[in-house]
Design a protein around this motif. Structure first.
Motif, short mmCIF file in Angstrom:
data_model
loop_
_atom_site.label_atom_id
_atom_site.label_comp_id
_atom_site.label_asym_id
_atom_site.label_seq_id
_atom_site.Cartn_x
_atom_site.Cartn_y
_atom_site.Cartn_z
N LYS A 81 0.71 -1.01 0.00
CA LYS A 81 -0.01 -0.07 0.07
C LYS A 81 0.93 1.32 -0.02
O LYS A 81 0.60 2.29 -0.66
CB LYS A 81 -0.97 0.21 1.24
CG LYS A 81 -2.16 -1.01 0.94
CD LYS A 81 -3.14 -0.96 2.20
CE LYS A 81 -4.20 -2.10 2.10
NZ LYS A 81 -4.86 -1.89 3.43
N GLU A 82 1.86 1.26 0.77
CA GLU A 82 2.87 2.46 0.53
C GLU A 82 3.57 2.67 -0.44
O GLU A 82 3.81 3.83 -1.06
CB GLU A 82 3.98 2.31 1.77
CG GLU A 82 3.22 2.18 3.46
CD GLU A 82 4.26 2.21 4.37
OE1 GLU A 82 4.09 2.66 5.57
OE2 GLU A 82 5.39 1.58 4.05
N ARG A 83 4.00 1.50 -1.15
CA ARG A 83 4.51 1.76 -2.61
C ARG A 83 3.54 2.18 -3.52
O ARG A 83 3.94 2.99 -4.54
CB ARG A 83 4.84 0.22 -2.98
CG ARG A 83 6.21 0.03 -2.28
CD ARG A 83 6.72 -1.39 -2.94
NE ARG A 83 6.97 -2.36 -2.07
CZ ARG A 83 6.76 -3.63 -1.82
NH1 ARG A 83 6.12 -4.21 -2.97
NH2 ARG A 83 7.10 -4.13 -0.79
N GLU A 84 2.22 2.11 -3.54
CA GLU A 84 1.23 2.65 -4.40
C GLU A 84 1.12 4.08 -4.16
O GLU A 84 0.81 4.80 -5.34
CB GLU A 84 -0.14 1.87 -4.25
CG GLU A 84 0.20 0.51 -4.63
CD GLU A 84 -1.49 -0.21 -4.33
OE1 GLU A 84 -1.55 -1.58 -4.50
OE2 GLU A 84 -2.43 0.25 -3.88
N ARG A 85 1.25 4.59 -2.95
CA ARG A 85 1.19 5.91 -2.77
C ARG A 85 2.20 6.89 -3.48
O ARG A 85 2.96 6.96 -4.03
CB ARG A 85 1.16 6.19 -1.52
CG ARG A 85 0.02 5.60 -0.76
CD ARG A 85 0.03 5.93 0.82
NE ARG A 85 -0.86 5.23 1.24
CZ ARG A 85 -1.15 5.20 2.86
NH1 ARG A 85 -0.18 5.80 3.53
NH2 ARG A 85 -2.15 4.24 3.34
#
Length: 70
Positions: A66-70
């Protein structure tokens, strides 16, 4: 005294047959098949809990994704 023996002797015979019947029933239903299993299950308890601050590895991977998608 004699009158009590006329009651107690048949009562004890009936009690012996009831206990024998219950024992026979327990043998037929497998109550004594595995005598060592419960002792081993007690020693090999698999319900170890994780510490409160540790998370499951799957949830950490999901958070990283999820953090990589941001």
């Amino acid at each position: 005294m004699e009158a009590s023996l006329y009651l107690l002797i048949p009562l004890s015979v009936v009690l012996v047959f009831v206990i024998g019947g219950l024992f026979w029933w327990s043998l037929r239903n497998g109550q004594y098949d595995d005598l060592e299993g419960p002792a081993y299950r007690l020693l090999l308890d698999d319900r170890d809990e994780l510490p409160r601050d540790a998370e499951a590895p799957e949830s950490k991977d999901e958070e990283a994704a999820k953090e990589r998608e941001r």
